[in-house]
Design a protein around this motif. Sequence first.
Motif, short mmCIF file in Angstrom:
data_model
loop_
_atom_site.label_atom_id
_atom_site.label_comp_id
_atom_site.label_asym_id
_atom_site.label_seq_id
_atom_site.Cartn_x
_atom_site.Cartn_y
_atom_site.Cartn_z
N ARG A 80 0.62 -1.21 -0.06
CA ARG A 80 0.11 -0.03 -0.03
C ARG A 80 0.92 1.30 -0.13
N TRP A 81 2.02 1.18 0.72
CA TRP A 81 2.90 2.24 0.85
C TRP A 81 3.37 2.47 -0.65
N SER A 166 -6.17 -5.15 4.11
CA SER A 166 -5.04 -5.26 3.04
C SER A 166 -5.58 -4.67 1.95
N PRO A 167 -4.78 -4.42 0.95
CA PRO A 167 -5.20 -3.90 -0.40
C PRO A 167 -6.06 -4.94 -0.80
N GLU A 171 -7.11 -2.81 -6.00
CA GLU A 171 -5.81 -1.70 -5.56
C GLU A 171 -4.49 -2.25 -6.14
#
Length: 240
Positions: A80-81, A166-167, A171
């Motif tokens: 995600r980062w 979580s993604p 995404e």
Amino acid sequence: MHSRFDTRNAIVLPGTGSDARFAADAFSAAFESVGLTTIAVEPDPAAVVESYLTALDDAAHRHGRVVIAGISLGAAVAVRWAAANASNTAAVALALPAWTGDPAGSPAALSAEFTARSLREQGLDTVTAAMAASSPPWLARTLRRSWAAQWPALPDALDEAARHRSPELHELARLELPAVVVGAVDDAVHPIEVARQWARALPNCALRTVTLDDIGRDPGCLGRAAVDGLDGPQAQPPSC
């Protein structure tokens, strides 16, 4: 320096209840072999995800582009980062992803919730002894060390992980960076199907597999599998 990376630095995020030492054992030798220095992040059990995000932000500020690796919860935070900071990310290595999207009902989230509750009710020594009796020796050694270091905030850290979203696959599908997902084919807590889903969703990704026995013999097999996948995403040779 490895031809695929325009950085000399890799940041590695441990899994829930684990520590920087295991993360370094898993990735540092393989990353060193391709010219990367591994910076393994020690989680703050009072604010695990925040401590990971702060470490990633600091690394990007200090080094610019970095390779990011994560294990379990660390993989979810890492990807995600990376999606939000693609210009500072050279590649991502995602080991043992635990769930996609909502954690509710997933084996890893249920395990974290149960362990947190047991720790509050029975204490660290009793729960650690039970864990060690039912776990492979390598995992028991790792968690004895990390759990003791994270006590008494450990139950809160486990609850935080069990709530972490979580993604979603859509995404992941937007992340164009070079990626590898490393799954364990016999890990009930981190189902291999989650690793396969992530690898299919990520546009520029390889899937590599290991076994729990592989990890027990040498955690570095995770790093070797990751480097192998980043080196040739279209090939599928054995990981370890």
